[in-house]
Enzyme design. Structure first.
Site, PDB file in Angstrom:
ATOM      1  N   ASP A   1     -22.030  20.353 -34.541  1.00 53.74           N
ATOM      2  CA  ASP A   1     -20.362  20.482 -33.865  1.00 53.74           C
ATOM      3  C   ASP A   1     -20.419  20.424 -32.486  1.00 53.74           C
ATOM      4  O   ASP A   1     -21.581  20.760 -31.615  1.00 53.74           O
ATOM      5  CB  ASP A   1     -20.174  21.336 -34.526  1.00 53.74           C
ATOM      6  CG  ASP A   1     -18.517  21.338 -34.863  1.00 53.74           C
ATOM      7  OD1 ASP A   1     -17.873  20.514 -34.336  1.00 53.74           O
ATOM      8  OD2 ASP A   1     -17.743  22.065 -35.574  1.00 53.74           O
TER       9      ASP A   1
ATOM     10  N   ARG B   1     -19.069  12.012 -35.655  1.00 57.64           N
ATOM     11  CA  ARG B   1     -17.437  12.525 -35.702  1.00 57.64           C
ATOM     12  C   ARG B   1     -17.162  12.241 -34.336  1.00 57.64           C
ATOM     13  O   ARG B   1     -17.375  12.909 -33.366  1.00 57.64           O
ATOM     14  CB  ARG B   1     -17.510  13.793 -36.282  1.00 57.64           C
ATOM     15  CG  ARG B   1     -16.123  14.657 -36.254  1.00 57.64           C
ATOM     16  CD  ARG B   1     -16.143  15.983 -36.132  1.00 57.64           C
ATOM     17  NE  ARG B   1     -16.613  16.439 -37.628  1.00 57.64           N
ATOM     18  CZ  ARG B   1     -17.231  17.802 -37.761  1.00 57.64           C
ATOM     19  NH1 ARG B   1     -17.512  18.603 -36.972  1.00 57.64           N
ATOM     20  NH2 ARG B   1     -17.555  17.809 -38.928  1.00 57.64           N
TER      21      ARG B   1
END
Length: 293
Positions: free
Chosen positions: A123, A171
């Site tokens: 992330d 992402r």
């Protein structure tokens, strides 16, 4: 300016105490942070949505805390269906202590996840962690090709990052942090996001389009068609509790739609960054508070 203020508030212990102890705040937080992760995942799955689960917590400063984060993820994996994803912040795994420690801990989670048909995505965090993030991702990909990584469009090297991540799960998000040389205006960030989309959709990797912006969703859909991508060749991602009807609409139209589901007690920094990412959300959250009051 408001973005800078909100990000500063996200790091304020005093502000955290005030916000966290408000009964109204806790009631609203339950709309955007799952209080029962098993129930939340079951409900989303029943509605035809995929999930990426984030066990909230970051910036740990001792090995015991990092090990606790690893154990929390290992326990979580047993509660997720095949095809799920887990989002992991490397500072929760000890990055501030040692890059090798974070790598070893991420590898442990990767191995367990792979055995269960679950992917892992590294992330986004503060700009000073980006180099280590991509270094660890490159190392993990050698043994775990499916491990994903986040690229934040507000960073000026985001397009080049996308080019270097050929073949990877990426992402793409706008970004909820700041950097000395980062883009600050919404228009600049949107243009960067669109440029990154063009690279990712034209490449051989798997784009994960993390946005609630209707215009960028349309651009992503159009680029996928132009590049001949099948609906299974990319996915949209949105936050838990945000635009749920749009999430269901996209899934009903055949798109892969994944919901980012945060859970855990360390929700304050997450919530403040969501506000900073798009300060207009302040009005949205204020209305939520009033409607619950």
């Amino acid at each position: 300016m408001l973005r800078q203020v909100l990000l500063a508030v996200s790091r304020s212990e005093r502000a955290q105490r005030v916000v966290s102890t408000s009964p109204l705040t806790r009631d609203v937080v339950r709309r955007y942070v799952a209080d029962d992760i098993g129930r939340a995942v079951d409900e989303l799955t029943r509605r035809g949505l995929l999930v990426s689960v984030d066990h909230l917590g970051e910036d740990v400063h001792d090995r015991t805390q990092a090990e606790g984060a690893v154990q929390a993820y290992l326990a979580l994996l047993g509660r997720l269906p095949d095809g799920s994803d887990v989002s992991v912040k490397l500072t929760a795994l000890g990055l501030r202590l040692s890059e090798q420690l974070a790598l070893d801990n991420a590898a442990t989670i990767c191995e367990s996840a792979a055995s269960r048909g679950i992917t892992l995505t590294l992330d986004a965090e503060e700009h000073d962690t980006v180099a280590a993030l991509h270094s660890i991702h490159a190392t993990l990909r050698k043994e775990h090709p499916s491990v994903g990584v986040v690229v934040q469009a507000y960073l000026p090297d985001s397009v080049e990052r996308c080019r270097r991540l050929e073949g990877a799960r990426v992402r793409l998000c706008k970004g909820a942090y700041t950097a000395p040389d980062g883009y600050t205006s919404a228009a600049e960030i949107d243009r960067s996001f669109a440029r990154c989309l063009r690279v990712l959709m034209a490449g051989t990797g798997y784009p994960m389009v993390a946005t609630h912006d209707p215009r960028l969703i349309r651009i992503a859909s159009a680029l996928a068609v132009l590049e001949g991508r099948e609906p299974t060749g990319f996915e949209f991602q949105m936050l838990y509790g945000v635009r749920p009807h749009e999430q269901e609409r996209l899934a009903a139209e055949g798109a892969r739609m994944r919901v980012y589901v945060p859970f855990g007690s360390d929700w304050y920094p997450y919530l403040m960054r969501r506000l900073a990412e798009r300060p207009a959300n302040l009005a949205f959250f204020a209305r939520s508070l009033l409607s619950r009051g």
